[in-house]
Design a protein around this motif. Structure first.
Motif, short mmCIF file in Angstrom:
data_model
loop_
_atom_site.label_atom_id
_atom_site.label_comp_id
_atom_site.label_asym_id
_atom_site.label_seq_id
_atom_site.Cartn_x
_atom_site.Cartn_y
_atom_site.Cartn_z
N ARG A 91 0.81 -1.23 0.00
CA ARG A 91 0.00 0.00 0.00
C ARG A 91 0.84 1.28 0.00
O ARG A 91 0.36 2.35 0.34
CB ARG A 91 -0.98 0.04 1.17
CG ARG A 91 -1.82 -1.21 1.37
CD ARG A 91 -2.66 -1.59 0.22
NE ARG A 91 -3.73 -0.64 -0.05
CZ ARG A 91 -4.47 -0.65 -1.15
NH1 ARG A 91 -4.25 -1.53 -2.07
NH2 ARG A 91 -5.42 0.22 -1.33
N ASP A 92 2.09 1.19 -0.37
CA ASP A 92 2.96 2.37 -0.45
C ASP A 92 3.11 2.73 -1.92
O ASP A 92 3.84 2.08 -2.67
CB ASP A 92 4.33 2.05 0.16
CG ASP A 92 5.27 3.24 0.10
OD1 ASP A 92 4.79 4.38 -0.10
OD2 ASP A 92 6.49 3.03 0.25
N THR A 94 4.45 5.37 -3.37
CA THR A 94 5.48 6.35 -3.67
C THR A 94 6.63 5.61 -4.36
O THR A 94 6.88 4.44 -4.10
CB THR A 94 6.00 7.03 -2.39
OG1 THR A 94 6.50 6.03 -1.50
CG2 THR A 94 4.88 7.82 -1.71
#
Length: 161
Positions: A91-92, A94
């Protein structure tokens, strides 16, 4: 019990108000519902409750236009037995540099000629569209191996891996 020869005062009022309601409904092309009809009646100096206007409109078979969008049917049918896709980025969303993490989405767009599908791939670092594909039908597993339009050129090949 026999009905009275003369209608009651309330029945005569209902007939007069129904005639006004029918006139208002016709003047505005059948689009006004009970709240607007009630508002116009008040402007004309006719004191009547909104509930009575609703009841009289129902009795006369009058109904306003529905301007709301119809219920949307979902574009996907979920299989409750299917396992969810693995979360490979925890869920990151970036990315430290361009072209390290891409996200994809498919959108169903209604047009006058039917349904149009748009699939897009976005770079998480620059938030720019990396590639896109359009079709008239839903995406299939083989659609991942056909040419996509990209910002780096007219078409490159993507494979499902």
């Amino acid at each position: 019990m026999a009905r009275q020869a003369d209608p009651s005062r309330r029945e005569r009022e209902n007939e007069a108000i129904t005639a006004e309601i029918t006139d208002i409904h016709a003047v505005f092309g059948g689009t006004y519902g009970s709240p607007r009809v009630h508002q116009v009646l008040r402007r004309r100096g006719i004191r009547v409750s909104r509930k009575r206007v609703e009841w009289l409109m129902r009795q006369a078979g009058l109904q306003g236009a529905f301007l709301r969008k119809p219920w949307r049917t979902p574009s996907t049918r979920q299989d409750p037995r299917a396992a969810p896709a693995p979360d490979r980025v925890n869920r990151d969303f970036t990315a430290p540099a361009p072209d390290r993490l891409w996200g994809a989405d498919a959108t169903r767009i209604r047009t006058g000629e039917g349904v149009f599908w748009l699939a897009a791939v976005r770079d998480a670092f620059s938030n720019r569209i990396v590639g896109w594909k359009t079709s008239e039908g839903t995406a299939t597993p083989t659609s991942c191996s056909v040419p996509w339009s990209t910002r780096s050129g007219p078409a490159t090949y993507a494979t499902a891996s």
